[in-house]
Design a protein around this motif. Structure first.
Motif, PDB file in Angstrom:
ATOM      1  N   ILE A 266      66.625 -16.592   3.035  1.00 60.70           N
ATOM      2  CA  ILE A 266      68.039 -16.540   2.654  1.00 60.70           C
ATOM      3  C   ILE A 266      68.784 -17.471   3.603  1.00 60.70           C
ATOM      4  O   ILE A 266      68.954 -17.170   4.781  1.00 60.70           O
ATOM      5  N   VAL A 267      69.227 -18.593   3.094  1.00 58.71           N
ATOM      6  CA  VAL A 267      69.711 -19.684   3.932  1.00 58.71           C
ATOM      7  C   VAL A 267      70.958 -19.312   4.720  1.00 58.71           C
ATOM      8  O   VAL A 267      71.073 -19.601   5.912  1.00 58.71           O
ATOM      9  N   ASP A 268      71.921 -18.674   4.092  1.00 54.28           N
ATOM     10  CA  ASP A 268      73.215 -18.428   4.735  1.00 54.28           C
ATOM     11  C   ASP A 268      73.275 -17.113   5.499  1.00 54.28           C
ATOM     12  O   ASP A 268      74.329 -16.690   5.949  1.00 54.28           O
ATOM     13  N   ASP A 269      72.134 -16.454   5.689  1.00 51.67           N
ATOM     14  CA  ASP A 269      72.132 -15.099   6.231  1.00 51.67           C
ATOM     15  C   ASP A 269      72.689 -14.984   7.637  1.00 51.67           C
ATOM     16  O   ASP A 269      73.522 -14.131   7.927  1.00 51.67           O
ATOM     17  N   ALA A 270      72.252 -15.841   8.549  1.00 55.21           N
ATOM     18  CA  ALA A 270      72.652 -15.702   9.953  1.00 55.21           C
ATOM     19  C   ALA A 270      74.154 -15.870  10.128  1.00 55.21           C
ATOM     20  O   ALA A 270      74.808 -15.095  10.819  1.00 55.21           O
ATOM     21  N   PHE A 271      74.717 -16.871   9.477  1.00 53.42           N
ATOM     22  CA  PHE A 271      76.153 -17.088   9.606  1.00 53.42           C
ATOM     23  C   PHE A 271      76.940 -15.912   9.054  1.00 53.42           C
ATOM     24  O   PHE A 271      77.873 -15.412   9.677  1.00 53.42           O
ATOM     25  N   LEU A 272      76.561 -15.448   7.861  1.00 50.37           N
ATOM     26  CA  LEU A 272      77.341 -14.401   7.216  1.00 50.37           C
ATOM     27  C   LEU A 272      77.294 -13.107   8.000  1.00 50.37           C
ATOM     28  O   LEU A 272      78.304 -12.429   8.162  1.00 50.37           O
ATOM     29  N   ALA A 273      76.106 -12.749   8.501  1.00 50.21           N
ATOM     30  CA  ALA A 273      76.001 -11.518   9.275  1.00 50.21           C
ATOM     31  C   ALA A 273      76.856 -11.595  10.522  1.00 50.21           C
ATOM     32  O   ALA A 273      77.535 -10.638  10.895  1.00 50.21           O
ATOM     33  N   GLY A 274      76.850 -12.737  11.199  1.00 51.38           N
ATOM     34  CA  GLY A 274      77.669 -12.902  12.395  1.00 51.38           C
ATOM     35  C   GLY A 274      79.140 -12.809  12.095  1.00 51.38           C
ATOM     36  O   GLY A 274      79.897 -12.162  12.817  1.00 51.38           O
ATOM     37  N   GLN A 275      79.571 -13.433  11.014  1.00 57.93           N
ATOM     38  CA  GLN A 275      80.992 -13.392  10.696  1.00 57.93           C
ATOM     39  C   GLN A 275      81.426 -11.989  10.265  1.00 57.93           C
ATOM     40  O   GLN A 275      82.480 -11.508  10.644  1.00 57.93           O
ATOM     41  N   GLN A 442      67.735  -8.571  -2.679  1.00 55.31           N
ATOM     42  CA  GLN A 442      67.519  -9.451  -1.543  1.00 55.31           C
ATOM     43  C   GLN A 442      66.417 -10.471  -1.838  1.00 55.31           C
ATOM     44  O   GLN A 442      66.500 -11.630  -1.421  1.00 55.31           O
ATOM     45  N   PHE A 443      65.388 -10.035  -2.582  1.00 54.89           N
ATOM     46  CA  PHE A 443      64.337 -10.966  -2.976  1.00 54.89           C
ATOM     47  C   PHE A 443      64.898 -12.030  -3.914  1.00 54.89           C
ATOM     48  O   PHE A 443      64.547 -13.210  -3.816  1.00 54.89           O
ATOM     49  N   MET A 444      65.802 -11.608  -4.805  1.00 57.32           N
ATOM     50  CA  MET A 444      66.456 -12.570  -5.698  1.00 57.32           C
ATOM     51  C   MET A 444      67.252 -13.597  -4.887  1.00 57.32           C
ATOM     52  O   MET A 444      67.195 -14.803  -5.163  1.00 57.32           O
ATOM     53  N   ARG A 445      67.982 -13.132  -3.889  1.00 57.66           N
ATOM     54  CA  ARG A 445      68.723 -14.070  -3.026  1.00 57.66           C
ATOM     55  C   ARG A 445      67.766 -15.055  -2.374  1.00 57.66           C
ATOM     56  O   ARG A 445      68.033 -16.257  -2.300  1.00 57.66           O
ATOM     57  N   GLY A 446      66.644 -14.539  -1.913  1.00 60.25           N
ATOM     58  CA  GLY A 446      65.686 -15.387  -1.223  1.00 60.25           C
ATOM     59  C   GLY A 446      65.071 -16.444  -2.124  1.00 60.25           C
ATOM     60  O   GLY A 446      65.012 -17.623  -1.768  1.00 60.25           O
ATOM     61  N   VAL A 447      64.612 -16.025  -3.324  1.00 61.45           N
ATOM     62  CA  VAL A 447      63.951 -17.002  -4.200  1.00 61.45           C
ATOM     63  C   VAL A 447      64.952 -18.021  -4.730  1.00 61.45           C
ATOM     64  O   VAL A 447      64.621 -19.208  -4.895  1.00 61.45           O
TER      65      VAL A 447
END
Length: 542
Positions: A266-275, A442-447
């Protein structure tokens, strides 16, 4: 602004349902993920399609308005991944709309138009885009039929209802290579400058296809964004997906959970969780303190309070301002790393500092995040957030993504991904999760991110020739939790309409065309098209 209600109403009236047969065979998905790594790189992808790839012209006629060609060729995708493209889709069909006479001999602009969802055959794009562009800008058009659509639709498929999630990746892979065939065909026949455009799904397919052309290319994606994951997990299209089938298939076959889930990110995960952590921490703590007060358990308040007055994480001023602003999706990798490091430091400080009234508390190591919604589970999450416990999963990753994003308690909805009114979604029964909490989602987001996120593809050769047009209130293509096009493609221009997805499509076709014309004018000024007039259409091709 809130998502367009018209978008939601329009979607609810449509009969089309997607992915009714599930994800597709695990082995097919694995082949697609591996092939994505090849076609997402401009150098390796360009080697897949020879410049003289055979194209057959099956029709050439002149009308009072224009010259019309039709042609076909075998999709290169079926040659590299045999067995994945349905028999009906293996021949790529296209129509070309040309002026009777070009205004300038060395300026013969040609633009490929890719289809949006439900856009079968040629007539709609020919009527709304091709013929008007011919009159307004003397621009030629190639209308490419999508795999799974029109004459390429499998016999057992109804309307636009793709049977499997894997089908949309097959469609995208076919279009990427087919656009390369058509761009090479244009060059062989003396056309240029060249461009690609599309609306909605067609806009995103155009963006992906444009990344693999090795020369400057006009690109005008309309009503699309940086990834398709938000479309299928947050936008109104989620109403058209059979989530029960997807979730049942995901849990019944361990290949999806074990091997395939490890292949996607999930490409945008780290940024979104931090924000979400910084913007909503105080709010989530209020909810936690209400529950904690009922159990007579007292702890320090607002240990990690983050605002412009109390910057207890010691964030740099620039990063703090970004996180507290409404400007989402633009953190750099360096800023994400800073945020992770500051949270680690804060956790360490508060683990070492005595907490009044809790001298007996020992630091606990938690290996698995609680899944329930009761106060006990909420207290475990609070302990992790305040440094009273350490979350160490078997494979520890970012503090942000593992300790905060991974939690699925009701109280953690403040920092979980939202989907419309997801933050207020309630579980439907004992132990039942809200739909946005499911692993299948979450799997859908990932694929989807793995195969469609533009961060996973090369940057287009010349981003100054990109004009993207987006609708501010688009409920089909949410942008809020996705990396912006400007960050992925520095130099690209993004324009916004005060409209939703449906209203923009209906009311702003002329604006889309004007952006295409403007982008071709830029191409004309920036480069002299290298046109070989000796390679005109021959009688053999015609």
């Amino acid at each position: 602004m809130p998502p367009s209600r018209l978008d939601g109403l329009y979607r609810s009236l449509l009969l089309t349902k997607f992915f009714c047969k599930g994800w597709g065979k695990p082995e097919n998905l694995q082949r697609l993920f591996e092939f994505r790594k090849i076609i997402s790189n401009r150098e390796s992808c360009s080697q897949l399609v020879p410049s003289n790839y055979p194209v057959e012209i099956t029709k050439d006629e002149k009308t009072s308005e224009c010259r019309v060609l039709e042609g076909k060729f075998v999709t290169p995708f079926s040659l590299y991944l045999p067995g994945l493209v349905p028999e009906e889709s293996q021949d790529a069909h296209f129509q070309v709309i040309l002026p009777h006479k070009w205004n300038e001999e060395r300026f013969k602009p040609m633009c490929i138009h890719l289809a949006g969802t439900g856009d079968h055959y040629y007539w709609k794009r020919r009527t709304l885009a091709a013929k008007p562009l011919l009159k307004e800008g003397n621009i030629g058009t190639i209308i490419l039929e999508n795999p799974f659509y029109g004459v390429r639709k499998p016999k057992d498929q109804k309307r636009s209802s793709l049977h499997n999630v894997s089908d949309i990746f097959v469609m995208g892979g076919c279009l990427v290579l087919e656009c390369l065939v058509l761009l090479n065909w244009c060059e062989r026949n003396g056309y240029g400058p060249l461009g690609i455009t599309g609306l909605s799904m067609g806009g995103h397919m155009a963006s992906v296809a444009a990344t693999n052309w090795h020369k400057p290319l006009v690109l005008v994606p309309c009503l699309s964004w940086s990834t398709a994951s938000a479309v299928f997990t947050q936008g109104v299209m989620t109403q058209s997906i059979n989530w029960d089938v997807l979730q049942s298939q995901y849990f019944s076959d361990e290949k999806y959970r074990d091997s395939l889930a490890k292949m996607v990110t999930i490409v945008d995960d780290a940024f979104l969780a931090g924000q979400r952590f910084v913007k909503h921490f105080n709010e989530s703590m209020k909810e936690l303190r209400r529950d904690i007060k009922e159990t007579h358990f007292h702890t320090k308040k607002n240990v990690f309070g983050v605002n412009r007055v109390n910057n207890s994480l010691n964030l740099s001023p620039a990063l703090l301002e970004k996180l507290l602003s409404r400007d989402k999706g633009r953190l750099t990798t360096q800023e994400v790393n800073e945020l992770n490091e500051k949270i680690r430091e804060a956790q360490q400080r508060h683990r070492l500092r005595p907490i009044p009234g809790a001298e007996e508390v020992k630091i606990e190591v938690i290996r698995e995040l609680p899944k329930g919604n009761d106060v006990t589970d909420a207290l475990k999450i609070l302990a992790i957030a305040n440094g009273l416990a350490v979350f160490e999963p078997p494979s520890t990753s970012s503090v942000i993504t593992s300790a905060l994003y991974g939690g699925t308690t009701k109280l953690m909805s403040y920092i979980m991904p939202s989907s419309g009114d997801a933050a207020s979604a309630e579980a439907g029964g004992d132990g039942e999760k809200a739909w946005w909490q499911s692993e299948a989602l979450q799997f859908m987001r990932g694929v989807m991110d793995e195969c469609t996120h533009l961060k996973n593809f090369s940057v287009p050769y010349d981003t100054s020739l990109i004009i993207a047009v987006c609708a501010k209130d688009d409920a089909y293509v949410p942008r809020e939790e996705c990396t912006s096009l400007e960050e992925i493609w520095p130099g690209a221009e993004v324009r916004y309409l005060d409209a939703g997805h449906v209203s923009a499509y209906v009311l702003h076709q002329k604006l889309f065309r004007s952006c295409i014309i403007e982008a071709f004018e830029r191409a004309k000024k920036l480069q002299a098209p290298s046109v070989d007039n000796s390679n005109r259409l021959t009688s053999e091709e015609c």
